[in-house]
Design an enzyme around this catalytic site. Structure first.
Site, short mmCIF file in Angstrom:
data_model
loop_
_atom_site.label_atom_id
_atom_site.label_comp_id
_atom_site.label_asym_id
_atom_site.label_seq_id
_atom_site.Cartn_x
_atom_site.Cartn_y
_atom_site.Cartn_z
N ASP A 1 0.66 11.15 -3.73
CA ASP A 1 1.73 10.17 -3.59
C ASP A 1 1.80 9.61 -2.17
OD1 ASP A 1 2.63 12.50 -2.34
OD2 ASP A 1 4.13 12.93 -3.85
N ASN B 1 13.89 20.52 -6.11
CA ASN B 1 14.47 20.08 -7.38
C ASN B 1 13.46 20.16 -8.54
OD1 ASN B 1 12.75 17.99 -6.81
ND2 ASN B 1 14.28 16.37 -6.92
N HIS C 1 10.40 18.79 -8.54
CA HIS C 1 9.45 17.68 -8.67
C HIS C 1 8.03 18.15 -8.33
CE1 HIS C 1 9.96 15.99 -4.26
NE2 HIS C 1 9.12 16.99 -4.30
P1 PGA Z 1 7.50 21.09 0.89
O1 PGA Z 1 7.57 19.98 -0.24
O2 PGA Z 1 6.12 21.62 0.85
O3 PGA Z 1 7.80 20.34 2.17
O4 PGA Z 1 8.53 22.12 0.55
C1 PGA Z 1 7.11 20.28 -1.51
C2 PGA Z 1 7.22 19.08 -2.38
O5 PGA Z 1 8.18 18.30 -2.23
O6 PGA Z 1 6.34 18.89 -3.24
#
Ligand code: PGA
Length: 246
Positions: free
Chosen positions: A71, A140, A142
């Site tokens: 992304d 959350n 995702h």
């Molecule tokens: P993070 O993000 O590794 O900064 O916890 C994970 C994500 O949002 O996929």
């Protein structure tokens, strides 16, 4: 019950990162010119550091793979230090001599984001599909920027970010007005088509969502729960993140 996942629980972030790097390197050594999927965020940084070390002592050769990132914020300039383009160069690609032509990230500068998304899926298909996809998991639930919702998109798409994601990312931006509110992300089908998935989770803040994703019902409210439908998911977690799984 944990479905058909392979689960590695490592003592801490460093050993988790090393384990994930070894699993990924083994996949690359089997198919050194294949396509591989990369994730951003804070979790994979240790794994990328371990991969760079392995690359330097010839335990893995990352310079001939084709890379596809999950992304990118939209809109954002590729030279913006908060862009995922910038992140990948700094944290991995530049250190392993991966030519820019071998790296693909949805463009935060695309004039037509919808056309960019279609072209992105075509590039993945033209590369023969993704061998191993690295994933983090958002607080959350995702994966990529597929945010909890009544429905999820299958293909790479332009989407609004959830408030929880905007809040979680605020730490990287100087002020609230700078935080992007949209992104381009590989969709659920694009992710699920990877032959193998490595899901990384670190820290007790991820324990609850990891447990829901792996053992709860499959629901679009927890996009990572759809991984229960994939045939080859390897979870690499540290003890705090895995604390609710036992
Ligand atoms: P993070 O993000 O590794 O900064 O916890 C994970 C994500 O949002 O996929």
């Amino acid at each position: 019950m944990l479905r058909n996942f392979t689960l590695y629980v490592e003592k801490d972030y460093q050993t988790m990162s090393q384990k994930a790097a070894e699993i990924f390197a083994a996949a690359v050594n089997l198919a050194p010119t294949g396509a591989y999927g990369f994730a951003t965020g804070s979790t994979p940084i240790g794994m990328y550091e371990a991969l760079i070390k392995m690359h330097k002592c010839n335990k893995v050769n990352l310079s001939a793979i084709t890379a596809f990132n999950l992304d990118e914020y939209y809109p954002i300039s590729a030279s913006d230090p908060q862009s995922y383009q910038y992140y990948m160069r700094k944290n991995l690609f530049d250190a392993v001599n991966l030519p820019p032509a071998n790296t693909h990230i949805p463009s935060g500068e695309a004039k037509n984001p919808l056309a960019e998304c279609i072209a992105y899926d075509e590039k993945i298909a033209a590369a023969g599909g993704i061998n191993t996809q690295i994933l983090g998991i958002g607080n959350n639930g995702h994966i990529g920027f597929n945010e909890p919702d009544k429905g999820l998109m299958a293909t790479t798409c332009y989407i609004p970010l959830a408030e929880a994601t905007i809040d979680a990312n605020a730490r990287f931006f100087a002020s609230a007005k700078d935080i992007p509110r949209h992104a381009l992300t590989m969709g659920m089908h694009s992710i699920m088509m990877a032959r193998q998935i490595i899901l990384l989770a670190s820290g007790e803040g991820k324990a609850d969502i990891l447990n829901k994703a792996l053992r709860g019902p499959i629901t679009t409210n927890v996009p990572a729960s759809l991984l229960q439908l994939h045939h080859d998911v390897i979870i690499v977690a540290d003890q705090p993140a895995a604390s609710l799984l036992n």
